[in-house]
Design a protein around this motif. Structure first.
Motif, PDB file in Angstrom:
ATOM      1  N   THR A 177      42.379  24.920  45.791  1.00  0.00           N
ATOM      2  CA  THR A 177      43.579  25.729  45.556  1.00  0.00           C
ATOM      3  C   THR A 177      43.409  27.133  46.147  1.00  0.00           C
ATOM      4  OG1 THR A 177      44.067  24.549  43.501  1.00  0.00           O
ATOM      5  CG2 THR A 177      45.079  26.718  43.777  1.00  0.00           C
ATOM      6  N   HIS A 193      39.100  36.128  42.523  1.00  0.00           N
ATOM      7  CA  HIS A 193      39.121  35.413  41.238  1.00  0.00           C
ATOM      8  C   HIS A 193      37.708  35.370  40.683  1.00  0.00           C
ATOM      9  CE1 HIS A 193      41.398  32.590  38.599  1.00  0.00           C
ATOM     10  NE2 HIS A 193      40.176  32.156  38.313  1.00  0.00           N
ATOM     11  N   ASP A 229      38.730  36.215  34.988  1.00  0.00           N
ATOM     12  CA  ASP A 229      39.983  35.461  35.086  1.00  0.00           C
ATOM     13  C   ASP A 229      39.897  34.142  34.318  1.00  0.00           C
ATOM     14  OD1 ASP A 229      41.624  37.101  36.956  1.00  0.00           O
ATOM     15  OD2 ASP A 229      39.931  36.751  38.277  1.00  0.00           O
ATOM     16  N   GLN A 230      38.693  33.571  34.256  1.00  0.00           N
ATOM     17  CA  GLN A 230      38.484  32.329  33.521  1.00  0.00           C
ATOM     18  C   GLN A 230      37.091  32.337  32.907  1.00  0.00           C
ATOM     19  OE1 GLN A 230      39.798  28.347  34.953  1.00  0.00           O
ATOM     20  NE2 GLN A 230      40.153  29.370  36.903  1.00  0.00           N
ATOM     21  N   ASN A 283      42.319  29.439  27.265  1.00  0.00           N
ATOM     22  CA  ASN A 283      42.348  28.762  28.564  1.00  0.00           C
ATOM     23  C   ASN A 283      40.953  28.430  29.083  1.00  0.00           C
ATOM     24  OD1 ASN A 283      45.334  28.857  29.596  1.00  0.00           O
ATOM     25  ND2 ASN A 283      44.968  30.829  28.616  1.00  0.00           N
ATOM     26  N   ARG A 303      43.554  26.780  38.151  1.00  0.00           N
ATOM     27  CA  ARG A 303      44.045  28.070  37.674  1.00  0.00           C
ATOM     28  C   ARG A 303      43.743  29.218  38.627  1.00  0.00           C
ATOM     29  NH1 ARG A 303      45.766  27.452  32.282  1.00  0.00           N
ATOM     30  NH2 ARG A 303      46.801  29.401  32.691  1.00  0.00           N
ATOM     31  N   ASN A 356      45.388  30.349  41.025  1.00  0.00           N
ATOM     32  CA  ASN A 356      46.557  31.186  41.328  1.00  0.00           C
ATOM     33  C   ASN A 356      47.259  31.663  40.060  1.00  0.00           C
ATOM     34  OD1 ASN A 356      47.604  28.785  40.493  1.00  0.00           O
ATOM     35  ND2 ASN A 356      48.768  28.342  42.353  1.00  0.00           N
ATOM     36  N   GLU A 357      46.562  31.577  38.904  1.00  0.00           N
ATOM     37  CA  GLU A 357      47.126  32.035  37.638  1.00  0.00           C
ATOM     38  C   GLU A 357      46.107  32.900  36.900  1.00  0.00           C
ATOM     39  OE1 GLU A 357      49.000  29.001  35.245  1.00  0.00           O
ATOM     40  OE2 GLU A 357      49.154  27.699  36.982  1.00  0.00           O
ATOM     41  N   LEU A 397      44.197  35.378  34.424  1.00  0.00           N
ATOM     42  CA  LEU A 397      44.414  35.672  33.006  1.00  0.00           C
ATOM     43  C   LEU A 397      43.697  36.957  32.602  1.00  0.00           C
ATOM     44  CD1 LEU A 397      43.831  32.046  31.781  1.00  0.00           C
ATOM     45  CD2 LEU A 397      46.000  33.241  31.736  1.00  0.00           C
TER      46      LEU A 397
END
Length: 311
Positions: free
Chosen positions: A43, A49, A193-194, A227, A300, A302-303, A305
């Motif tokens: 992705t 990220h 981010d994750q 998440n 994730r 491109n999303e 957090l």
């Protein structure tokens, strides 16, 4: 990494050869699934990220998870991936992946503050690269006393350097939750981010992983906990599990109510050796597990957090 995904099943190959290619059964369900996983891992990333791999207990398989995930992503993606050791004690990421030179994050910080790192070739002198995966590695300080002094400000400075030139970073955290680089203002968790939370296949390690999620939720990182991906490592085979009093299905059911995904990584003799880890020496089931983990986090990319940074 894709060899297992591209390998033609025996029945398919026999039928194709017997009919001189006139009859083909196409891809197997396993091949279709692995291609989908690879696509998710690839992705596109609109901006830098950061993945954070953490766990309260030592020996849970955190660093081997960083190594397997990092090498899998670096193999599949066309851009650069870097794994950074942010362990407050003497980290072992460099040992797991291999280093080309003795330079560490401390040398990078000194150069950045004195001269400024203005290009990828400048940065490259502080990074090692694992072949054939092409994963970049930023090792931690080998002096444990110096490592303990690694602060949230040090991490933030390092992270800002890496994001200038490399789109994807994976941070290998140490054990514990209260050291400054992890939970200090502008530290690892604020810039994440994750999050991937790692635990072994035992009750006490599952409790530690649950406590990690409690800590994130009770502070300002509830979105990361919700998440997160919980990874159970060193999972024994079905025969051994059957004799165990630990019900991994029940443990997984608990985490599925709290996080986005759960995943099991099987026990692997090559990982258990504790030396330099190479994807092609892992069992096919272990490689597939890391591929699935890469897909879970890749979905994730491109999303983001991330918690807004303090002004």
């Amino acid at each position: 990494m894709l060899r297992s995904a591209e390998r033609e099943p025996v029945l398919h190959r026999v039928l194709r050869k017997a009919t001189f290619g006139l009859v083909s059964l196409g891809e197997s369900p396993e091949q279709v699934t692995e291609r989908r996983y690879a696509g998710l891992a690839q992705t596109a990333i609109p901006e830098h990220h950061r993945l954070v791999v953490m766990g309260l207990k030592g020996g849970s398989g955190k660093t081997s998870t960083v190594t397997g995930l990092g090498q899998t992503l670096a193999t599949l993606r066309g851009d650069h991936v870097v794994a950074m050791d942010a362990n407050p004690d003497r980290g072992t990421l460099g040992t797991r992946i291999g280093t080309e030179h003795p330079k560490t994050v401390r040398h990078l910080l000194e150069y950045e503050r004195e001269h400024g790192i203005t290009s990828l070739p400048h940065l490259r002198q502080f990074l090692s690269q694992a072949l054939p995966s092409r994963l970049f590695v930023l090792a931690s300080e080998r002096d444990a006393a110096a490592s303990q002094a690694f602060s949230a400000e040090d991490y933030r400075t390092t992270a800002r350097v890496l994001e200038r030139f490399l789109p994807l970073g994976i941070t290998d955290c140490g054990t514990g939750l209260l050291f400054d680089a992890l939970s200090g203002e502008g530290g690892v968790l604020d810039l994440a981010d994750q999050v991937v939370v790692v635990c072994g296949p035992s009750v006490d390690e599952a409790q530690s992983a649950s406590a990690t999620l409690d800590y994130l939720e009770s502070h300002r990182w509830g979105n990361l906990a919700e998440n997160a991906v919980v990874v159970m490592t060193k999972v024994p085979n079905a025969k051994t599990l059957k004799r165990s009093a630990v019900d991994l299905n029940e443990i997984e059911a608990h985490f599925k109510t709290r996080v986005r995904h759960t995943l099991r990584i099987p026990y692997d003799p090559h990982i258990a050796e504790g030396g330099q880890m190479e994807l092609d020496k892992l069992a096919p089931t272990t490689r597939r597990a890391f591929l699935e983990l890469a897909a879970m986090v890749g979905s994730r990319f491109n999303e983001p957090l991330r918690v807004p940074e303090p002004q």
